[in-house]
Scaffold this active site. Sequence first.
Site, PDB file in Angstrom:
ATOM      1  N   CYS A 198      -3.488   3.460  -3.010  1.00 52.43           N
ATOM      2  CA  CYS A 198      -2.617   3.304  -1.850  1.00 52.43           C
ATOM      3  C   CYS A 198      -2.822   4.450  -0.858  1.00 52.43           C
ATOM      4  CB  CYS A 198      -1.164   3.168  -2.297  1.00 52.43           C
ATOM      5  SG  CYS A 198      -0.087   2.450  -1.029  1.00 52.43           S
ATOM      6  N   HIS A 200      -1.960  -1.815  -5.881  1.00 50.33           N
ATOM      7  CA  HIS A 200      -1.438  -1.071  -7.032  1.00 50.33           C
ATOM      8  C   HIS A 200      -1.820  -1.762  -8.342  1.00 50.33           C
ATOM      9  CE1 HIS A 200       1.240   1.917  -5.064  1.00 50.33           C
ATOM     10  NE2 HIS A 200       1.179   1.036  -4.074  1.00 50.33           N
ATOM     11  N   GLU A 224      -1.285  -0.726 -11.243  1.00 46.26           N
ATOM     12  CA  GLU A 224      -0.265  -0.451 -12.267  1.00 46.26           C
ATOM     13  C   GLU A 224       0.971  -1.323 -12.106  1.00 46.26           C
ATOM     14  OE1 GLU A 224       1.756   1.193  -8.903  1.00 46.26           O
ATOM     15  OE2 GLU A 224      -0.353   1.177  -9.461  1.00 46.26           O
TER      16      GLU A 224
END
Length: 450
Positions: free
Chosen positions: A296, A380, A382
């Site tokens: 990001c 992202h 995760e």
Amino acid sequence: MFAARLFKAMPARASAFPSVNASIQSRFMATVRNGRVAHERATFTIRDGPIFHGKSFGARSNISGEAVFTTSLVGYPESLTDPSYRGQILVFTQPLIGNYGVPSAEKDQHGLLKYFESPHLQAAGVVVADVAEQYSHWTAVQSLGEWCAREGVPAISGVDTRAIVTYLREQGSSLARITVGEEYDADQDEAFVDPEQIHLVRQVSTKAPFHVSAADPQCHVAVIDCGVKENILRSLVSRGASITVFPYDYPIHKVAHHFDGVFISNGPGDPTHCQETAYHLRRLMETSQVPIFGICLGHQLLALAIGARTIKLKYGNRAHNIPALDMSTGRCHITSQNHGYAVDASTLPSDWKPYFVNLNDSSNEGMIHKTRPIFSTQFHPEAKGGPLDSSYLFDIYLDSVRKYKASQSAFHPTRDSLPSPLLVDLLAKERVGVQPTIGMQNVAAAAAAA
């Protein structure tokens, strides 16, 4: 209560087991908790745009910030505690928010928050069409309204979020404000504070290094904290990487030789505010062969460090269902995203190439060095909540970290046996000196806090 009305609305049917039905109903009703708060008139105003009247269900305060929207179905506790939303008024497109309440600040075996992405609510304000006052979930300890009030964040419900999102999509992300218990004066433009003019990363980054140990440590990774999410730290630690987290402006190139990898986190705001971070990354790549991974804002800062440019998107990408194409394999991943800026892929140097591309708007979603173990993603991997299609990228990164560690051990056999000058055992175990969101009520206060 909604649950009571639900059961009353069910058609009566003859049952051979009436006691079983009664038991199911009583058990369901027992899980529903009431989080009602006193409502007060509230107004959501977009600068040079429409005005929406609704009801307050959060803190009784006025704030302004950048109005953005998310189309995510679930995960509002994670979204609202994501430091990337610092200074922004978050508009939820889903018609009902808050129905599973807000969980506790419980921590996992690594000492990381299980249900939040940071210790405090980060968004400046919350806008929803309808808020659930009754909530039901086994982890819930309070309602969304109670949480917002406790954290000092104003929130408004009963507004036409479809009209708001349509305006933001057509006109772009705009400055807006939430006022509680008073009318908006159209002449008070100074009430609109632009968070883009504030160094938000400085607010959300840890003020001193802290350390999190893996249960079975296999490597040691330095994390540059620009507003790192708890699940990013968990994704590293759970894979065997002990981590030492540094402030965003720490001269990482001076200590990189003590680590097996460097990670650059997500964060809020304009990446060009973090020129010192970009400079330290540039020096790092000039002086070390350590593997690097950015996510990001970390992706954008890595791009600035290599001489590429970033651009501001019209209304950004904030959702859990955005398709990103892996340009090396041709495979498409559904990704979780939260960003208002992107890297201009046409400005990448010749020794870099695009890694992922957004299939909705063709914006850049990642880049990778052609010969060195350095890559980054705009999305992202995760994701929490959201899809985990791309979580394998952490495995790719940590594989390169372990290979780098092995190569360094071959050249320097005593490297791992020597005492570390970092004294990580003496460091804090969680973020240091990060304050709750201040809403953006006052420019001077925001600047002072930064």
